[in-house]
Design a protein around this motif. Structure first.
Motif, PDB file in Angstrom:
ATOM      1  N   UNK A  88     -94.068  31.347  46.942  1.00  0.00           N
ATOM      2  CA  UNK A  88     -92.659  31.587  46.598  1.00  0.00           C
ATOM      3  C   UNK A  88     -92.443  33.029  46.153  1.00  0.00           C
ATOM      4  N   UNK A  89     -93.384  33.545  45.355  1.00  0.00           N
ATOM      5  CA  UNK A  89     -93.269  34.941  44.893  1.00  0.00           C
ATOM      6  C   UNK A  89     -93.380  35.908  46.070  1.00  0.00           C
ATOM      7  N   UNK A  90     -94.308  35.649  46.997  1.00  0.00           N
ATOM      8  CA  UNK A  90     -94.450  36.511  48.179  1.00  0.00           C
ATOM      9  C   UNK A  90     -93.187  36.482  49.032  1.00  0.00           C
ATOM     10  N   UNK A  91     -92.614  35.297  49.178  1.00  0.00           N
ATOM     11  CA  UNK A  91     -91.407  35.180  49.994  1.00  0.00           C
ATOM     12  C   UNK A  91     -90.217  35.887  49.335  1.00  0.00           C
ATOM     13  N   UNK A  92     -90.113  35.792  48.019  1.00  0.00           N
ATOM     14  CA  UNK A  92     -89.026  36.470  47.311  1.00  0.00           C
ATOM     15  C   UNK A  92     -89.184  37.988  47.378  1.00  0.00           C
ATOM     16  N   UNK A  93     -90.437  38.464  47.335  1.00  0.00           N
ATOM     17  CA  UNK A  93     -90.695  39.902  47.421  1.00  0.00           C
ATOM     18  C   UNK A  93     -90.629  40.402  48.863  1.00  0.00           C
ATOM     19  N   UNK A 117     -97.338  22.455  55.054  1.00  0.00           N
ATOM     20  CA  UNK A 117     -96.058  21.987  54.525  1.00  0.00           C
ATOM     21  C   UNK A 117     -95.636  22.818  53.311  1.00  0.00           C
ATOM     22  N   UNK A 118     -96.584  23.140  52.460  1.00  0.00           N
ATOM     23  CA  UNK A 118     -96.280  23.985  51.295  1.00  0.00           C
ATOM     24  C   UNK A 118     -95.824  25.366  51.752  1.00  0.00           C
ATOM     25  N   UNK A 119     -96.486  25.900  52.778  1.00  0.00           N
ATOM     26  CA  UNK A 119     -96.094  27.217  53.305  1.00  0.00           C
ATOM     27  C   UNK A 119     -94.667  27.148  53.848  1.00  0.00           C
ATOM     28  N   UNK A 120     -94.366  26.106  54.587  1.00  0.00           N
ATOM     29  CA  UNK A 120     -93.034  25.961  55.194  1.00  0.00           C
ATOM     30  C   UNK A 120     -91.953  25.779  54.128  1.00  0.00           C
ATOM     31  N   UNK A 121     -92.226  24.960  53.125  1.00  0.00           N
ATOM     32  CA  UNK A 121     -91.228  24.740  52.079  1.00  0.00           C
ATOM     33  C   UNK A 121     -91.079  25.942  51.150  1.00  0.00           C
ATOM     34  N   UNK A 122     -92.039  26.864  51.186  1.00  0.00           N
ATOM     35  CA  UNK A 122     -91.926  28.088  50.378  1.00  0.00           C
ATOM     36  C   UNK A 122     -91.008  29.109  51.033  1.00  0.00           C
ATOM     37  N   UNK A 123     -90.590  28.853  52.266  1.00  0.00           N
ATOM     38  CA  UNK A 123     -89.633  29.734  52.922  1.00  0.00           C
ATOM     39  C   UNK A 123     -90.187  30.516  54.095  1.00  0.00           C
ATOM     40  N   UNK A 124     -91.464  30.418  54.355  1.00  0.00           N
ATOM     41  CA  UNK A 124     -92.043  31.141  55.494  1.00  0.00           C
ATOM     42  C   UNK A 124     -91.759  30.369  56.775  1.00  0.00           C
ATOM     43  N   UNK A 125     -91.319  31.101  57.791  1.00  0.00           N
ATOM     44  CA  UNK A 125     -90.963  30.445  59.047  1.00  0.00           C
ATOM     45  C   UNK A 125     -92.037  30.612  60.114  1.00  0.00           C
ATOM     46  N   UNK A 126     -92.910  31.579  59.939  1.00  0.00           N
ATOM     47  CA  UNK A 126     -93.941  31.816  60.959  1.00  0.00           C
ATOM     48  C   UNK A 126     -95.312  31.497  60.380  1.00  0.00           C
ATOM     49  N   UNK A 127     -95.975  30.515  60.983  1.00  0.00           N
ATOM     50  CA  UNK A 127     -97.311  30.093  60.566  1.00  0.00           C
ATOM     51  C   UNK A 127     -98.227  30.148  61.781  1.00  0.00           C
ATOM     52  N   UNK A 128     -99.373  30.758  61.637  1.00  0.00           N
ATOM     53  CA  UNK A 128    -100.359  30.826  62.725  1.00  0.00           C
ATOM     54  C   UNK A 128    -101.639  30.146  62.272  1.00  0.00           C
ATOM     55  N   UNK A 129    -102.324  29.503  63.203  1.00  0.00           N
ATOM     56  CA  UNK A 129    -103.603  28.849  62.910  1.00  0.00           C
ATOM     57  C   UNK A 129    -104.689  29.660  63.611  1.00  0.00           C
ATOM     58  N   UNK A 130    -105.668  30.108  62.852  1.00  0.00           N
ATOM     59  CA  UNK A 130    -106.751  30.929  63.396  1.00  0.00           C
ATOM     60  C   UNK A 130    -107.791  30.051  64.074  1.00  0.00           C
ATOM     61  N   UNK A 131    -108.285  30.520  65.222  1.00  0.00           N
ATOM     62  CA  UNK A 131    -109.360  29.850  65.946  1.00  0.00           C
ATOM     63  C   UNK A 131    -110.366  30.887  66.409  1.00  0.00           C
ATOM     64  N   UNK A 132    -111.488  30.394  66.928  1.00  0.00           N
ATOM     65  CA  UNK A 132    -112.490  31.289  67.493  1.00  0.00           C
ATOM     66  C   UNK A 132    -112.152  31.588  68.913  1.00  0.00           C
TER      67      UNK A 132
END
Length: 132
Positions: A88-93, A117-132
């Protein structure tokens, strides 16, 4: 007159110093290769066949290890509420809009979904999943 047979000097290559130098180089390379290891959080990312460009913009990483420890930007998170407050602090900043989730392949699917889900509800709209 007595003529002496002239002694002919046979040229020799002294390789003692060459061996010393080679051994010193060998020791140097053996010692220096132990310092090359990457420090970090040990995770085994899952494999994927699809290739995606590397993330080049400002992003933050959330790492979930095999023993379900959560790290945010290499800092260990004690509980989920702490992760939520940091996000939440990162999203506000407005410090970046992309969160990269790096989860070990042995982590339960429910844990990864919960973190996303926590990332999405914190306000971030872009989420990436890292793979090899």
């Amino acid at each position: 007159m007595l003529f002496r047979k002239r002694r002919r000097i046979i040229p020799q290559v002294n390789i003692t110093s060459l061996i010393d130098v080679v051994l010193l180089l060998l020791i140097f390379f053996m010692i220096s290769t132990t310092f090359v290891t990457q420090p970090g959080i040990p995770i085994n990312l899952p494999k994927a066949s699809a290739k995606v460009n590397n993330v080049t913009q400002e992003s933050h990483t959330v790492v979930i290890t095999a023993d379900n420890k959560i790290f945010m930007n290499r800092q260990e998170i004690q509980n989920i509420e702490e992760l939520r407050s940091i996000l939440l602090k990162l999203h506000q900043d407005q410090q970046g809009d992309l969160i990269v989730v790096k989860a070990d392949e042995s982590v339960a699917h429910g844990v990864v979904v919960g973190v996303m889900d926590i990332i999405k509800t914190s306000g971030f709209t872009r989420i990436a999943i890292a793979t090899r």
